[in-house]
Every structure is written in C-alpha cells, then in structure tokens.
Design an enzyme around this catalytic site. Structure first.
Site, PDB file in Angstrom:
ATOM      1  N   TYR A 297       0.853  -1.203   0.000  1.00  0.00           N
ATOM      2  CA  TYR A 297       0.000   0.000   0.000  1.00  0.00           C
ATOM      3  C   TYR A 297       0.888   1.252   0.000  1.00  0.00           C
ATOM      4  CZ  TYR A 297      -3.278   3.549   1.635  1.00  0.00           C
ATOM      5  OH  TYR A 297      -4.033   4.697   1.750  1.00  0.00           O
TER       6      TYR A 297
ATOM      7  N   LYS B 279       1.272   4.159  -2.899  1.00  0.00           N
ATOM      8  CA  LYS B 279       0.996   5.583  -2.689  1.00  0.00           C
ATOM      9  C   LYS B 279       2.237   6.427  -2.996  1.00  0.00           C
ATOM     10  CE  LYS B 279      -3.330   5.237  -1.735  1.00  0.00           C
ATOM     11  NZ  LYS B 279      -4.340   5.772  -2.665  1.00  0.00           N
TER      12      LYS B 279
HETATM   13  N1  LIG Z   1      -9.224   6.754   5.141  1.00  0.00           N
HETATM   14  C1  LIG Z   1      -7.971   7.099   5.360  1.00  0.00           C
HETATM   15  O1  LIG Z   1      -7.539   7.214   6.514  1.00  0.00           O
HETATM   16  C2  LIG Z   1      -7.065   7.365   4.201  1.00  0.00           C
HETATM   17  C3  LIG Z   1      -5.783   7.847   4.467  1.00  0.00           C
HETATM   18  C4  LIG Z   1      -4.933   8.107   3.411  1.00  0.00           C
HETATM   19  C5  LIG Z   1      -5.356   7.903   2.119  1.00  0.00           C
HETATM   20  N2  LIG Z   1      -6.600   7.427   1.871  1.00  0.00           N
HETATM   21  C6  LIG Z   1      -6.992   7.182   0.484  1.00  0.00           C
HETATM   22  O2  LIG Z   1      -8.258   7.743   0.229  1.00  0.00           O
HETATM   23  C7  LIG Z   1      -8.924   6.971  -0.780  1.00  0.00           C
HETATM   24  C8  LIG Z   1     -10.333   6.628  -0.320  1.00  0.00           C
HETATM   25  O3  LIG Z   1     -10.241   5.852   0.870  1.00  0.00           O
HETATM   26  P1  LIG Z   1     -11.458   5.602   1.875  1.00  0.00           P
HETATM   27  O4  LIG Z   1     -10.925   5.788   3.223  1.00  0.00           O
HETATM   28  O5  LIG Z   1     -12.661   6.339   1.460  1.00  0.00           O
HETATM   29  O6  LIG Z   1     -11.646   4.043   1.656  1.00  0.00           O
HETATM   30  P2  LIG Z   1     -12.967   3.158   1.478  1.00  0.00           P
HETATM   31  O7  LIG Z   1     -14.076   3.722   2.292  1.00  0.00           O
HETATM   32  O8  LIG Z   1     -12.543   1.762   1.720  1.00  0.00           O
HETATM   33  O9  LIG Z   1     -13.333   3.369  -0.071  1.00  0.00           O
HETATM   34  C9  LIG Z   1     -12.556   2.818  -1.088  1.00  0.00           C
HETATM   35  C10 LIG Z   1     -13.286   2.943  -2.398  1.00  0.00           C
HETATM   36  O10 LIG Z   1     -12.551   2.230  -3.409  1.00  0.00           O
HETATM   37  C11 LIG Z   1     -13.440   1.281  -4.019  1.00  0.00           C
HETATM   38  N3  LIG Z   1     -12.783   0.058  -4.460  1.00  0.00           N
HETATM   39  C12 LIG Z   1     -12.145  -0.868  -3.699  1.00  0.00           C
HETATM   40  N4  LIG Z   1     -11.765  -1.890  -4.454  1.00  0.00           N
HETATM   41  C13 LIG Z   1     -12.184  -1.631  -5.715  1.00  0.00           C
HETATM   42  C14 LIG Z   1     -12.103  -2.332  -6.942  1.00  0.00           C
HETATM   43  N5  LIG Z   1     -11.540  -3.544  -7.031  1.00  0.00           N
HETATM   44  N6  LIG Z   1     -12.652  -1.776  -8.035  1.00  0.00           N
HETATM   45  C15 LIG Z   1     -13.278  -0.578  -7.977  1.00  0.00           C
HETATM   46  N7  LIG Z   1     -13.390   0.138  -6.837  1.00  0.00           N
HETATM   47  C16 LIG Z   1     -12.847  -0.389  -5.720  1.00  0.00           C
HETATM   48  C17 LIG Z   1     -14.431   0.936  -2.930  1.00  0.00           C
HETATM   49  O11 LIG Z   1     -15.579   0.302  -3.485  1.00  0.00           O
HETATM   50  P3  LIG Z   1     -16.575  -0.536  -2.536  1.00  0.00           P
HETATM   51  O12 LIG Z   1     -17.481   0.508  -1.929  1.00  0.00           O
HETATM   52  O13 LIG Z   1     -17.277  -1.444  -3.454  1.00  0.00           O
HETATM   53  O14 LIG Z   1     -15.743  -1.244  -1.517  1.00  0.00           O
HETATM   54  C18 LIG Z   1     -14.688   2.317  -2.375  1.00  0.00           C
HETATM   55  O15 LIG Z   1     -15.548   3.028  -3.231  1.00  0.00           O
HETATM   56  C19 LIG Z   1      -8.050   5.738  -1.021  1.00  0.00           C
HETATM   57  O16 LIG Z   1      -7.283   5.924  -2.183  1.00  0.00           O
HETATM   58  C20 LIG Z   1      -7.155   5.704   0.191  1.00  0.00           C
HETATM   59  O17 LIG Z   1      -5.928   5.078  -0.077  1.00  0.00           O
HETATM   60  C21 LIG Z   1      -7.476   7.144   2.890  1.00  0.00           C
END
Ligand SMILES: NC(=O)c1ccc[n+]([C@@H]2O[C@H](COP(=O)([O-])OP(=O)(O)OC[C@H]3O[C@@H](n4cnc5c(N)ncnc54)[C@H](OP(=O)(O)O)[C@@H]3O)[C@@H](O)[C@H]2O)c1
Length: 336
Positions: A213, A217
């Site tokens: 991961y 990133k």
């Molecule tokens: N949350 C944090 O603390 C954090 C910190 C740093 C960076 N980020 C980044 O922010 C972004 C959003 O994260 P989040 O926290 O909102 O995560 P999340 O709630 O797990 O959402 C992830 C999204 O990606 C989709 N996804 C996962 N696998 C997929 C696949 N095979 N094909 C198409 N779509 C897929 C998920 O779809 P489903 O709804 O179907 O699962 C969901 O819409 C990510 O890039 C993450 O790395 C998050």
C-alpha cells in the site's frame, strides 16, 4: 608578552566568530521553521485555492470520481454535486452506486449523475474502452482518482497473499493510469482540467507491514509530481492529495478527532483549497487540512526519516498484534 596577548585576541575572535556563525545558522533555521509554520497556517486557514469555476463548476461540466462508494468518495461526490458539477461515479458495486446516485439527486436535484460499474482489480481493456466511450460523450473537467485498497491488516510482505498484492497494484496504480490516460486528451484539447490523485501519508513516511500500500501511494506521489510538471504548461492542474487518517472503512477509525476528520469535512477541505500546498515542500501536492499539514510539518522538520519509519514499524507491529487477537476472538466458537 605581546605575542601571547595577540594569540589570546586571535583565539577570542575565532570563538566570537564561531558563536556568531552558530547563532546566525540557528536564527536562519528557526526563521525557516517559523516561515513554514506561517505558510501552512495561511494555506489551510485562509488561502481559498483555485476556484472550481475555472474547471467548469456551474457550466454543465463533469467530474469523474473513482472509488465513489467509499467514505471519502461518497463525501467528495456529494460535495462535487453541491458545487455544481455533474458527476460520473465509478466503482465496483452496482447497488452502492445506485444508492449514492439517489442520495446525490436528493441533495442536489440540479446535478446530472451517471454511474459506471467497474471492478479495477479485474478490469479488462474492453471494459476500459467501454468507459472511454462514456467519457468521450462528456465534458470532463475534473478527475478524482480516489479508489484505493490497503492490506486487510498490517502484514509482513513475505506473509501477504499474491491476490492482495495484485489487487492493491491494480486498484491503486493501474486504475489511476488507465482512467487518466482516457481523460487527459480532452482536457489538453480544452487547455483546462483538474486531476486529483488520492495519496497517503504512508508515502511521506513509508509504513512497514503495509509495504505494498505504502509503495503504491509512493507511486501516486511521484507520478503525480511528474505529470503535474508535464501538464502545467497545458493549463491542467494535477494535485497529489497527501492524506493522513480520515474516519472511514479503510482506516477502520470510527470516531473523528482533531487529527482525524470525518470524510465530509475532509472532502470539504479538499474542494475548498484546490492547488494549496498546505505548507508541504513536495511539488504538485496538497494537504488541505490544518491538522494533517501540522503533522507533515513535524515530520519534514524534526528527526530523521529513519526515525519516523522505525516509529511507524512499532505502531504497525502493535496494530497487527491487536488485529490478530481480534481475529482469534472472532474465530473462537461462542460459548453460551
Ligand atoms: N481513510 C484514510 O484514513 C485514508 C488515508 C490516506 C489515504 N486514503 C486514500 O483515500 C482513498 C479513499 O479511501 P477511503 O478511506 O474512502 O476508503 P474506502 O471507504 O474503503 O473506499 C474505497 C473505495 O474504493 C473502491 N474500491 C475498492 N476496491 C475496488 C475495486 N476492485 N474496483 C473498484 N473500486 C474499488 C471501494 O468500493 P466498494 O465501496 O465497493 O468497496 C470504495 O468506493 C483511497 O485511495 C485511500 O488510499 C485514505
């Protein structure tokens, strides 16, 4: 006698010069630190960033958002519609996509909403071509590459499954390259566009036990900076979003705090401060939230990178232990 006085004088002068030099260097370093702090405060509290009108808000233009059904994605989608963009939602689950489209229409009835179902972990070139056909019919002015997955729990690389490694690379890297490649030509032809790539603090400080991961990133960060410099003369803004924890399914954090915002307040900050560095020295990078910017300022200015990586490693080892214990508890047969 005269010579020894001269030596003493020389010695004192050298000492005074050394002290003055040290004080000068110290004052300069302190001034640099304070200036960095003032810049990040200005950026995250006052700098309005680039207006979204520059990218067609309120003019019938489209924003394309991947990972739209996740926590940050949903919040961004609602916020984009509120800020007068039509939205194309891309994610893998039809039912979630439909529910989100309905929610957007309920909040922003004037926005047009389209959905495209695509599982990035297994997407074929034919499916990407089908997406291209949809994109080519729209005036896409904003692309947010937000889809992302991580390791299920912190896991040493040699113990991680082939499937998880493959999926992280396909979802976090391949999807971003493929969709950007589909969208950029039309942005170049209009000399305007905004591309936001969802990065992570785990690229600023690599995370042992989340190595794939973290590495993915890092790719997002490096590629965004290179692409940003390529596309800047063509009128396109590329922004690598450097995100620390946000309340979400991925972070597994449920309660917000000063350092960990809700997805909604994070999305508001992202879209209110486009192009704002937030004090970071990394080009084409934005840290729109004060608390995240403060953490980056500390990491960029205090202790060595080695120190922070080892600090991260002990955090991840602890998190893994707790996650394994939880798994054991959940797997244990329930006694009545
Ligand atoms: N949350 C944090 O603390 C954090 C910190 C740093 C960076 N980020 C980044 O922010 C972004 C959003 O994260 P989040 O926290 O909102 O995560 P999340 O709630 O797990 O959402 C992830 C999204 O990606 C989709 N996804 C996962 N696998 C997929 C696949 N095979 N094909 C198409 N779509 C897929 C998920 O779809 P489903 O709804 O179907 O699962 C969901 O819409 C990510 O890039 C993450 O790395 C998050």
């Amino acid at each position: 006698m005269f010579e020894s006085q001269l030596d003493l004088l020389k010695g004192n002068t050298a000492l005074a010069l050394t002290v003055a030099l040290c004080l000068g260097v110290g004052a300069l370093s302190l001034a640099r630190l304070v200036l960095g702090l003032c810049t990040l405060l200005f950026d995250t509290l006052l700098n309005p960033g680039i207006s979204l009108r520059k990218f067609g808000a309120g003019q019938g233009h489209w924003a394309v958002l991947t990972g739209a059904t996740g926590d940050i994605g949903r919040a961004l989608a609602l916020e984009l519609a509120k800020r007068q963009f039509n939205v194309l939602l891309v994610a893998r689950n039809d039912a979630k996509l439909q529910a989100l489209a309905d929610e957007i229409q309920a909040h922003s009835p004037e926005a047009e909403v389209k959905q495209f179902q695509l599982d990035f972990a297994h997407a074929t070139s034919e499916e990407y071509q089908a997406l291209k056909a949809v994109l080519d019919e729209l005036t896409v002015s904003v692309l947010i590459n937000n889809a992302g997955i991580s390791h299920d729990i912190p896991t040493p690389f040699h113990l991680e499954t082939d499937k998880r490694i493959h999926d992280i690379v396909r979802v976090n890297i391949d999807s971003m390259l493929n969709i950007t490649h589909l969208v950029v030509p039309q942005m170049i032809s209009r000399s305007s566009g905004l591309i936001i790539n969802s990065g992570s603090f785990s690229a600023t400080v690599p995370s042992p036990l989340l190595s794939v991961y973290s590495g993915s990133k890092s790719f997002v960060s490096t590629w965004s900076q290179a692409l940003g410099a390529e596309l800047q003369p063509k009128g396109i803004v590329v922004e690598h979003l450097n995100t620390y924890f946000v309340v979400s399914a991925m972070s597994k954090i449920r309660r917000p705090s000063f350092f960990i915002p809700t997805a909604s307040s994070y999305a508001r900050a992202v879209l209110s401060r486009v192009g704002v560095p937030g004090g970071t020295k990394m080009p084409f990078t934005s840290i729109p939230l004060l608390s995240h910017a403060l953490l980056t300022w500390v990491v960029e200015n205090f202790f060595s990178r080695q120190f922070w990586i080892m600090y991260n490693r002990s955090l991840m080892i602890d998190t893994r232990k707790r996650a394994l214990r939880k798994r054991e508890r959940e797997a244990a047969p329930k006694s009545d």
